[in-house]
Design a protein around this motif. Structure first.
Motif, mmCIF file in Angstrom:
data_model
loop_
_atom_site.group_PDB
_atom_site.id
_atom_site.type_symbol
_atom_site.label_atom_id
_atom_site.label_comp_id
_atom_site.label_asym_id
_atom_site.label_seq_id
_atom_site.Cartn_x
_atom_site.Cartn_y
_atom_site.Cartn_z
ATOM 1 N N ALA A 69 17.163 29.836 -15.146
ATOM 2 C CA ALA A 69 16.131 29.208 -14.312
ATOM 3 C C ALA A 69 16.649 28.735 -12.967
ATOM 4 O O ALA A 69 17.663 28.061 -12.874
ATOM 5 N N THR A 70 15.915 29.075 -11.928
ATOM 6 C CA THR A 70 16.056 28.401 -10.645
ATOM 7 C C THR A 70 14.975 27.339 -10.497
ATOM 8 O O THR A 70 15.083 26.466 -9.640
ATOM 9 N N ARG A 71 13.939 27.436 -11.332
ATOM 10 C CA ARG A 71 12.831 26.486 -11.277
ATOM 11 C C ARG A 71 12.108 26.518 -12.616
ATOM 12 O O ARG A 71 12.019 27.579 -13.246
ATOM 13 N N ILE A 72 11.618 25.368 -13.044
ATOM 14 C CA ILE A 72 10.828 25.286 -14.268
ATOM 15 C C ILE A 72 9.400 24.914 -13.920
ATOM 16 O O ILE A 72 9.170 24.043 -13.090
ATOM 17 N N VAL A 73 8.444 25.576 -14.552
ATOM 18 C CA VAL A 73 7.047 25.181 -14.478
ATOM 19 C C VAL A 73 6.628 24.839 -15.898
ATOM 20 O O VAL A 73 6.673 25.680 -16.792
ATOM 21 N N ARG A 74 6.275 23.594 -16.106
ATOM 22 C CA ARG A 74 5.922 23.117 -17.442
ATOM 23 C C ARG A 74 4.407 23.149 -17.614
ATOM 24 O O ARG A 74 3.678 22.525 -16.854
ATOM 25 N N LEU A 75 3.947 23.867 -18.617
ATOM 26 C CA LEU A 75 2.519 24.034 -18.842
ATOM 27 C C LEU A 75 2.009 23.101 -19.937
ATOM 28 O O LEU A 75 2.703 22.823 -20.915
ATOM 29 N N ASN A 76 0.778 22.647 -19.744
ATOM 30 C CA ASN A 76 0.019 22.073 -20.847
ATOM 31 C C ASN A 76 -1.392 22.620 -20.728
ATOM 32 O O ASN A 76 -1.669 23.458 -19.870
ATOM 33 N N THR A 77 -2.289 22.211 -21.569
ATOM 34 C CA THR A 77 -3.618 22.793 -21.557
ATOM 35 C C THR A 77 -4.460 22.333 -20.381
ATOM 36 O O THR A 77 -5.532 22.862 -20.146
ATOM 37 N N ALA A 78 -3.957 21.342 -19.627
ATOM 38 C CA ALA A 78 -4.746 20.820 -18.509
ATOM 39 C C ALA A 78 -4.259 21.292 -17.150
ATOM 40 O O ALA A 78 -5.033 21.466 -16.240
ATOM 41 N N ALA A 79 -2.927 21.482 -16.983
ATOM 42 C CA ALA A 79 -2.398 21.800 -15.654
ATOM 43 C C ALA A 79 -0.987 22.305 -15.788
ATOM 44 O O ALA A 79 -0.416 22.364 -16.852
ATOM 45 N N ALA A 80 -0.425 22.671 -14.663
ATOM 46 C CA ALA A 80 0.987 23.050 -14.597
ATOM 47 C C ALA A 80 1.638 22.187 -13.537
ATOM 48 O O ALA A 80 1.082 21.954 -12.481
ATOM 49 N N SER A 81 2.851 21.693 -13.829
ATOM 50 C CA SER A 81 3.546 20.854 -12.847
ATOM 51 C C SER A 81 4.914 21.429 -12.565
ATOM 52 O O SER A 81 5.632 21.786 -13.484
ATOM 53 N N ASN A 82 5.240 21.565 -11.296
ATOM 54 C CA ASN A 82 6.539 22.103 -10.915
ATOM 55 C C ASN A 82 7.631 21.068 -11.122
ATOM 56 O O ASN A 82 7.449 19.902 -10.820
ATOM 57 N N GLU A 83 8.787 21.514 -11.634
ATOM 58 C CA GLU A 83 9.953 20.648 -11.768
ATOM 59 C C GLU A 83 11.118 21.321 -11.045
ATOM 60 O O GLU A 83 12.090 21.735 -11.633
ATOM 61 N N SER A 84 10.956 21.493 -9.760
ATOM 62 C CA SER A 84 11.973 22.182 -8.979
ATOM 63 C C SER A 84 13.323 21.488 -9.121
ATOM 64 O O SER A 84 13.412 20.271 -9.036
ATOM 65 N N GLY A 85 14.349 22.279 -9.365
ATOM 66 C CA GLY A 85 15.677 21.751 -9.469
ATOM 67 C C GLY A 85 15.984 21.092 -10.781
ATOM 68 O O GLY A 85 17.050 20.474 -10.937
ATOM 69 N N ALA A 86 15.083 21.206 -11.778
ATOM 70 C CA ALA A 86 15.347 20.590 -13.072
ATOM 71 C C ALA A 86 16.541 21.239 -13.754
ATOM 72 O O ALA A 86 17.249 20.618 -14.528
ATOM 73 N N LEU A 87 16.783 22.497 -13.436
ATOM 74 C CA LEU A 87 17.964 23.194 -13.918
ATOM 75 C C LEU A 87 18.703 23.771 -12.713
ATOM 76 O O LEU A 87 18.120 24.041 -11.682
#
Length: 253
Positions: free
Chosen positions: A232-250
């Motif tokens: 990963a260069t970037r993680i996008v965490r999904l749930n049933t309502a939205a997606a939130s970027n976690e840039s730099g999490a890894l």
């Protein structure tokens, strides 16, 4: 939003998904509806590997299938770069079937968890086919397929055989070879290492990193934590309502 301007102003942009929703209608269960995705947006550029994360049922595989055109999004837009057009993109969510097929030949590679092979076609020919369909000489295509199968530790004795009777790990490595051989600029990977042992998982990780370093834009699902950290260069965490970027999490791959 004018997508033509977006793709013209950002030469690195390969995929832009905006406000994606997907609802499944269960016609045999009284028309019950299952909401799989709501309001998911994502831009993916060349040279990055975006990993989709989230709990089981969050819609990760559904989102990948929407981006590949297997599922039609209920709402929202997905645009894929296509520099052969004046608009510089194809609106996948409005595209005709023949346009989607052409994009899969020229632009989008996809690796699922399971190999869906044509019966009685040898593993070597199955892997070479994406190159042959793009006009590569058959001998060259088979030579490149053999090189990739060898690197993925698929035994030579299996190359002339159809993969239906192979082990799960062997089938998956054939599947990966077929998905990566054409060096598509956009790769969508749904758990490509799920059936693999540690040694072969590392080999696949190396191939994916090499594709990214050569400029491929990658969106993938990797449940193995070590593989995810490597990819990963970037993680996008999904749930049933939205997606939130976690840039730099890894760390960058």
């Amino acid at each position: 939003m004018n997508m033509t301007n977006v793709f013209e102003s950002n030469d690195a942009l390969m995929l832009s998904a905006s406000g994606i929703e997907k609802t499944f209608m269960l016609h045999q269960q009284g028309g019950a509806q299952i909401v799989a995705l709501t309001g998911v947006s994502l831009d993916v550029t060349r040279g990055e590997c975006v990993v989709l994360a989230g709990a089981s049922g969050a819609g990760k595989s559904t989102f990948l299938r929407c981006m590949y055109g297997n599922y039609l999004a209920t709402k929202g837009r997905i645009a894929i770069r296509d520099d052969s057009r004046a608009s510089r993109h194809v609106m996948l969510t409005e595209a005709a079937p023949h346009e989607i097929i052409r994009l899969r030949m020229t632009t989008m590679g996809y690796v699922s968890q399971f190999l869906r092979a044509i019966p009685r076609v040898s593993s070597l020919d199955l892997v070479a086919e994406p190159l042959i369909s793009r006009g590569v000489n058959e001998d060259e295509a088979r030579a490149r397929a053999a090189s990739l199968l060898e690197r993925l530790n698929v035994p030579r004795r299996l190359w002339a055989l159809a993969p239906a009777t192979f082990s799960g790990g062997e089938q998956q490595r054939v599947n990966i070879a077929r998905g990566l051989i054409a060096a598509h600029p956009l790769l969508l990977l749904d758990e490509p290492t799920a059936s693999l042992d540690a040694e072969n998982r590392d080999i696949v990780a190396d191939l994916i990193v090499e594709a990214r370093e050569k400029g491929a834009a990658i969106v993938g699902i990797f449940h193995d934590e070590d593989t995810r950290e490597r990819m990963a260069t970037r993680i996008v965490r999904l749930n049933t309502a939205a997606a939130s970027n976690e840039s730099g999490a890894l760390q960058t791959c």
